[in-house]
Structure formats: C-alpha cells, structure tokens
Write an enzyme that holds these catalytic residues in place. Structure first.
Site, mmCIF file in Angstrom:
data_model
loop_
_atom_site.group_PDB
_atom_site.id
_atom_site.type_symbol
_atom_site.label_atom_id
_atom_site.label_comp_id
_atom_site.label_asym_id
_atom_site.label_seq_id
_atom_site.Cartn_x
_atom_site.Cartn_y
_atom_site.Cartn_z
ATOM 1 N N ASP A 99 27.481 48.978 14.003
ATOM 2 C CA ASP A 99 27.789 50.472 14.469
ATOM 3 C C ASP A 99 26.678 51.201 14.589
ATOM 4 O O ASP A 99 26.415 52.391 14.516
ATOM 5 C CB ASP A 99 28.696 51.170 13.383
ATOM 6 C CG ASP A 99 30.001 50.563 13.104
ATOM 7 O OD1 ASP A 99 30.398 49.938 14.060
ATOM 8 O OD2 ASP A 99 30.528 50.683 12.196
ATOM 9 N N LYS B 231 25.451 49.847 19.688
ATOM 10 C CA LYS B 231 25.453 48.464 20.853
ATOM 11 C C LYS B 231 26.115 48.890 21.976
ATOM 12 O O LYS B 231 25.570 48.421 23.147
ATOM 13 C CB LYS B 231 25.701 47.120 20.066
ATOM 14 C CG LYS B 231 25.084 46.737 18.728
ATOM 15 C CD LYS B 231 25.573 45.619 18.126
ATOM 16 C CE LYS B 231 26.910 45.909 17.416
ATOM 17 N NZ LYS B 231 26.818 46.835 16.386
ATOM 18 N N GLY C 243 33.689 47.343 17.206
ATOM 19 C CA GLY C 243 34.319 48.428 17.793
ATOM 20 C C GLY C 243 33.017 49.179 18.510
ATOM 21 O O GLY C 243 31.971 49.706 17.915
ATOM 22 N N HIS C 244 33.108 48.967 19.802
ATOM 23 C CA HIS C 244 31.865 49.545 20.427
ATOM 24 C C HIS C 244 32.153 50.634 21.589
ATOM 25 O O HIS C 244 32.890 50.793 22.350
ATOM 26 C CB HIS C 244 31.271 48.406 21.550
ATOM 27 C CG HIS C 244 30.582 47.159 20.815
ATOM 28 N ND1 HIS C 244 30.080 45.944 21.248
ATOM 29 C CD2 HIS C 244 30.527 47.128 19.573
ATOM 30 C CE1 HIS C 244 29.411 45.275 20.420
ATOM 31 N NE2 HIS C 244 29.692 46.033 19.272
ATOM 32 N N GLN D 76 28.428 43.561 15.440
ATOM 33 C CA GLN D 76 28.147 43.805 14.106
ATOM 34 C C GLN D 76 26.571 43.889 13.885
ATOM 35 O O GLN D 76 26.194 44.303 14.768
ATOM 36 C CB GLN D 76 28.780 42.503 13.139
ATOM 37 C CG GLN D 76 30.144 42.508 12.834
ATOM 38 C CD GLN D 76 30.920 41.706 14.023
ATOM 39 O OE1 GLN D 76 30.413 40.817 14.364
ATOM 40 N NE2 GLN D 76 32.017 42.503 14.412
HETATM 41 P P1 GDP Z 1 28.437 49.806 17.957
HETATM 42 O O1 GDP Z 1 29.481 49.312 17.130
HETATM 43 O O2 GDP Z 1 27.151 49.489 17.705
HETATM 44 O O3 GDP Z 1 28.768 49.720 19.440
HETATM 45 O O4 GDP Z 1 28.382 51.299 17.517
HETATM 46 P P2 GDP Z 1 29.937 52.330 17.440
HETATM 47 O O5 GDP Z 1 30.208 52.750 18.838
HETATM 48 O O6 GDP Z 1 30.652 51.727 16.508
HETATM 49 O O7 GDP Z 1 29.168 53.587 16.433
HETATM 50 C C1 GDP Z 1 28.036 54.263 17.063
HETATM 51 C C2 GDP Z 1 28.424 55.888 17.454
HETATM 52 O O8 GDP Z 1 27.632 56.539 17.474
HETATM 53 C C3 GDP Z 1 29.502 56.122 18.566
HETATM 54 O O9 GDP Z 1 30.392 56.997 18.191
HETATM 55 C C4 GDP Z 1 28.696 56.413 19.640
HETATM 56 O O10 GDP Z 1 29.375 57.311 20.583
HETATM 57 C C5 GDP Z 1 27.613 57.182 18.839
HETATM 58 N N1 GDP Z 1 26.284 57.254 19.372
HETATM 59 C C6 GDP Z 1 25.640 56.262 19.991
HETATM 60 N N2 GDP Z 1 24.227 56.514 20.349
HETATM 61 C C7 GDP Z 1 24.130 57.862 19.770
HETATM 62 C C8 GDP Z 1 23.205 58.766 19.838
HETATM 63 O O11 GDP Z 1 21.887 58.564 20.340
HETATM 64 N N3 GDP Z 1 23.208 60.158 19.344
HETATM 65 C C9 GDP Z 1 24.618 60.451 18.861
HETATM 66 N N4 GDP Z 1 24.716 61.568 18.420
HETATM 67 N N5 GDP Z 1 25.487 59.578 18.757
HETATM 68 C C10 GDP Z 1 25.501 58.221 19.451
HETATM 69 P P1 IMO Z 2 30.422 46.634 15.397
HETATM 70 O O1 IMO Z 2 30.386 45.534 16.300
HETATM 71 C C1 IMO Z 2 30.547 47.579 11.486
HETATM 72 C C2 IMO Z 2 32.499 44.841 8.337
HETATM 73 C C3 IMO Z 2 33.761 45.244 7.592
HETATM 74 C C4 IMO Z 2 33.652 44.607 6.403
HETATM 75 C C5 IMO Z 2 32.932 43.261 6.761
HETATM 76 C C6 IMO Z 2 33.857 42.010 6.902
HETATM 77 O O2 IMO Z 2 31.188 47.531 15.851
HETATM 78 O O3 IMO Z 2 29.242 47.042 14.812
HETATM 79 P P2 IMO Z 2 35.698 41.518 8.965
HETATM 80 O O4 IMO Z 2 36.906 42.321 9.334
HETATM 81 O O5 IMO Z 2 34.700 41.207 9.701
HETATM 82 O O6 IMO Z 2 36.092 40.471 8.336
HETATM 83 O O7 IMO Z 2 34.926 42.534 7.638
HETATM 84 O O8 IMO Z 2 32.363 43.366 8.128
HETATM 85 N N1 IMO Z 2 32.353 44.897 9.744
HETATM 86 C C7 IMO Z 2 31.757 45.689 10.693
HETATM 87 N N2 IMO Z 2 31.198 47.044 10.018
HETATM 88 N N3 IMO Z 2 30.659 47.309 12.285
HETATM 89 C C8 IMO Z 2 31.253 46.202 12.820
HETATM 90 O O9 IMO Z 2 31.210 45.911 13.820
HETATM 91 C C9 IMO Z 2 32.045 45.577 12.032
HETATM 92 N N4 IMO Z 2 32.625 44.055 11.852
HETATM 93 C C10 IMO Z 2 32.876 43.689 10.577
HETATM 94 O O10 IMO Z 2 33.513 46.558 7.704
HETATM 95 O O11 IMO Z 2 32.542 45.157 5.692
HETATM 96 MG MG MG Z 3 31.020 49.671 15.984
#
Ligand code: GDP
Ligand code: IMO
Ligand code: MG
Length: 426
Positions: free
Chosen positions: A22, A25, A49-50, A226
């Site tokens: 999270d 990415k 969840g991207h 992840q």
């Molecule tokens: P990912 O799984 O690595 O793609 O990250 P997620 O999408 O799960 O979570 C990142 C969160 O941070 C999302 O809600 C993005 O919209 C937000 N985000 C990403 N880059 C930035 C940033 O530079 N500043 C802020 N405020 N939010 C960001």
């Molecule tokens: P992105 O790509 C954050 C965590 C789950 C749990 C552990 C195992 O969005 O960064 P699973 O469902 O894979 O068996 O869960 O890994 N987890 C993540 N945490 N970002 C993710 O993906 C994750 N994918 C799995 O919360 O702790």
């Molecule tokens: Mg994510």
C-alpha cells in the site's frame, strides 16, 4: 549515488514495495507507464488494491496492471498472478467501462492459476477458525497458491478444454468431500462459462511477449504487488502473503533475470503502514496514530480495514533495497507529514544491549527488536503544489537527504498527493 531521472526512464524497470504494501505502487505505475510499451504484473492476486487517480477518474485495481490507462502499452497479467475472474470481470472491467477506458491491450497468461470460489471460502473459514489470525484479505490467495504448489490448480487455459465441465465437476467433488463444502457444480460452471467467453480474446502466452519486447529494446515496466516484508520467504512469516513480492518474483514469472533490469524502483511511503496481523517495530500509538490514519486516508483499498501507521523504518528499507539491488527509491505521501512538529525515523534495532540487522523470515524476530529513533524537525507548509525539490521547505528536503544518506540511494520520485500530476521527479 547514481542520479537518473525516472521521468524519462528507458529499457527495463521494475516497481517493488519495500515495506508491507500500500505504498502507492498503482499511482507510480500509472505515472511511469506513460512511456511504457509493456506493463507486466508478476505476483499476487485480488488481495492487491492499487489505487490510481488520473484524468479518467479514480480506480481500485486488483489484477489489471495500473498501466492500462496508457492506450499504447500492452498490459500483461503474468502466469504467477492469481486470476480472480470475479474481481477482473465483475469489478475491474466495470470500473474501466464506466470511465470509457479501453482494455483491448490487456493480456492474460494462459498458464496463470485461477482463484475459484472454494479458495475464497477456505481462506475465510480457516481465518475464522484460528485464534492466531494472519489477517488475510480473504481473497483466496493462500489456498489458490497452495493448489498451484501442490500442482492441482485449475489454470486459465483449462477453461478452454473440451472436458472443462468434467474437470470442474471432479474438482468440486473433491472440495466438497475434503473441505466439507456444499458447492454446486452447475452454478459454478455457468458463472465460469460466461467469464470464459468474455476473456477469450485476451488469453495468450506472455513470457515470450515480455522477452521479445526486451530483446527489441522496448520499454518494459514490471509491476509488483504487496511489499518485500510480505514476501513468503523474506517477510515476517507467518504474517506474509503467499508469493514472491521482491525482484525474484519477476524472474520466476517471466524468466527475466534481475541483471536484465535497468531500474529497480523500491517504493515506500514517507512513513509506513501495515494491515492485517504481524509485528511492526515503529507502530505509532495514541492521537498521532488517529491523525495519520485520517490525514493519510489509511483505509485498505481491498478490505476496507484500517492500516496501522508506523514511523519510517530505515533498517527495513535499507535491507529491502540491498536485497533487491534497488537503484532508485520512490517515496509517496510526503504531503501527509506536513504539520508535524517532529518526524521520527528508525535508524537501528536493539535486542537487549546489542544492535541487530533485519533477519529474514520470521515474525518472532521482528517482535523482539526495539527501534532506535532519530528525530527530525517537521514543517508546516502544504507541499501538494511542489513540483521541484526546491519548492519544498528546507526541513522536508533535509528529511529526504537523511533517507538518501542512510540508504545510499537517490529518492527519484516524491509523491505530494494522490493524483498523477502531484509528483516531484528529483
Ligand atoms: P498500492 O497498493 O501500493 O498501489 O497503494 P494503495 O493504492 O493501496 O494505497 C495508497 C494510497 O495512497 C491510495 O489511496 C493513493 O491514492 C494514495 N496516494 C498515493 N500516493 C500519494 C501521495 O503522494 N500523497 C497522498 N496524499 N496520497 C497518495
Ligand atoms: P498491495 O498490492 C497490504 C496482507 C494482508 C495480510 C497478509 C496476507 O495493495 O500493496 P493474503 O490475503 O495475501 O493472504 O493476506 O498480507 N496483504 C496486503 N497488505 N497491501 C497489499 O497489497 C496486501 N496484500 C496482502 O493484509 O496481512
Ligand atoms: Mg494497496
């Protein structure tokens, strides 16, 4: 320290999380994909969840690569990605359809393993019946990868076998018997029959696609899911996911050797977060925790759970960067730290009076370390309009410099907001 602008990257680049996921990415891939000929996802399933925010809207992608918004790039779902067709078709393609984003350049590897309804049921049931929960996303990821390793998984190509109905019926019998499930073969068959027709034009062999793109000097971007400390081998077992999240995952998925990758981009937030169970030495408690969760919107994209915040852990960051031969760091959410008087970073671990490095592979180890912090002065200004390093307050620049000096790596991408435009290429 090698300084190279990521805004005009060329060749082969990879984005991997150097944390617990999270880190942003999705948004980084969306940015870098503007010059990509190929974007290829190599691990994970719909646990991912991207989030992408750009001129087309806001999206939460799980299987589809975040480069899909560049209509000129081929977006590949590799063979080691778990294909969850419910997520792909009923959720993600619907999001794209609503925003009029084309998916004609999406390709799905025929040898990828499918997540079937029983995998999700088993993931959920096992979590519910355990006292020590892993905190999975309940997307069936563990059971589906287990079936792959056990060599009994159903693969995308199986959907097109003449005897698919029989194969499915036989597997459902086994699942019902050994896992006390009550699955209906006819219901699942008709659901999957619909999916089968829909994705047929997208299914192909992707390893050769990626390898020939590299051979022909195309720009190829690998998208990790992840983060390194959720890697099944390198992370804090058992509180990990079931795939290789680091650079090795690319090799296993596409037969592309790490030495063929020009840019290994390790992405982290300016702080850290963790969702699900497992230790995080720099866990932030009290009011500051609530403040960061609120300001950073730290709620899971996939599961809607709160992400626990922690201070940036440089011991972990450096380890992930060294082990994956990271060439450039991307740091997101620097804007979230504005208004903090002081910002902490962990610079060392202690067990008793001794210092220790990160030792891969065990949650017990990470639970036993105590973080040693360096406290840096914060800044008050809103930095979301900054587009150059010189637009940042001196304290923010000092924070960046401190991390660069510690890791001996350049921070080449700084996120100052979630939108595609809210970035500093340093
Ligand atoms: P990912 O799984 O690595 O793609 O990250 P997620 O999408 O799960 O979570 C990142 C969160 O941070 C999302 O809600 C993005 O919209 C937000 N985000 C990403 N880059 C930035 C940033 O530079 N500043 C802020 N405020 N939010 C960001
Ligand atoms: P992105 O790509 C954050 C965590 C789950 C749990 C552990 C195992 O969005 O960064 P699973 O469902 O894979 O068996 O869960 O890994 N987890 C993540 N945490 N970002 C993710 O993906 C994750 N994918 C799995 O919360 O702790
Ligand atoms: Mg994510």
């Amino acid at each position: 320290m090698k300084k190279s602008k990521l805004s005009n990257w060329k060749g082969v680049a990879a984005v991997i999380g150097v944390d617990w996921g999270d880190s942003g990415k999705g948004r980084l891939i969306d940015n870098l994909a503007q010059t990509a000929d190929v974007v290829a996802r190599f691990n994970g399933g719909s646990n991912t969840g991207h989030t992408v925010k750009n001129k087309f809207g806001k999206f939460a992608l799980h299987i589809i690569p975040s480069g899909i918004f560049n209509s000129k790039s081929i977006n590949i779902v590799g063979k080691n990605v778990l294909v969850d067709l419910e997520s792909l078709i009923d959720d993600e393609l619907q999001q794209l359809k609503k925003a009029k984003v084309s998916w004609k350049n999406l390709r799905i590897d025929q040898r990828a393993t499918l997540v079937m309804p029983w995998h999700k049921m088993r993931d959920g049931q096992r979590e519910e019946s355990r006292n020590a929960k892993i905190g999975t996303t309940k997307r069936g990821v563990g059971p589906a990868y287990a079936d792959r390793i056990e060599r009994v998984g159903i693969r995308v190509r199986d959907l097109y076998r003449k005897d698919f109905k029989d194969l499915l019926g036989e597997e459902i019998k086994i699942q019902n018997k050994y896992f006390s499930l009550n699955l209906s073969p006819s219901k699942i068959y008709s659901q999957f029959h619909k999916y089968t027709n829909l994705i047929k034009p997208l299914v192909t062999e992707t390893t050769s696609l990626v390898k020939s793109a590299i051979k022909n000097k195309k720009n190829v971007l690998f998208e990790g899911a992840q983060g390194y400390f959720l890697d099944v081998d390198a992370g804090t077992y058992p509180f990990v996911t079931s795939s290789n999240t680091g650079i090795i995952g690319i090799w296993r998925c596409f037969d592309v050797h790490p030495t063929d990758i020009n840019y290994v981009i390790g992405i982290t937030k300016a702080y850290t977060t963790r969702v699900g169970s497992g230790p995080m030495p720099t866990y932030i408690k009290g009011e500051q925790r609530d403040w960061i969760i609120k300001k950073g919107g730290e709620v899971g994209t996939t599961s809607g759970r709160i992400r626990d915040p922690g201070w940036l852990d440089l011991v972990l960051l450096k380890t992930a960067c060294e082990n994956n031969r990271v060439t450039n760091i991307a740091m997101t959410k620097l804007d979230v730290l504005s208004q903090l008087k002081e910002i902490k970073v962990c610079i060392q671990y202690k067990i008793g009076n001794s210092t220790t490095d990160y030792i891969s592979g065990d949650a017990d180890f990470l639970s036993s370390v105590k973080p040693v912090y360096k406290t840096l002065p914060g800044w008050n200004e809103d930095i979301s309009k900054a587009r150059n390093l010189t637009d940042l307050p001196q304290e923010a620049r000092n924070f960046i410099k401190f991390v660069e000096n510690y890791t001996k790596l350049p921070i080449s991408f700084i996120g100052v907001g979630p939108d595609r435009s809210e970035v500093i290429y340093a």
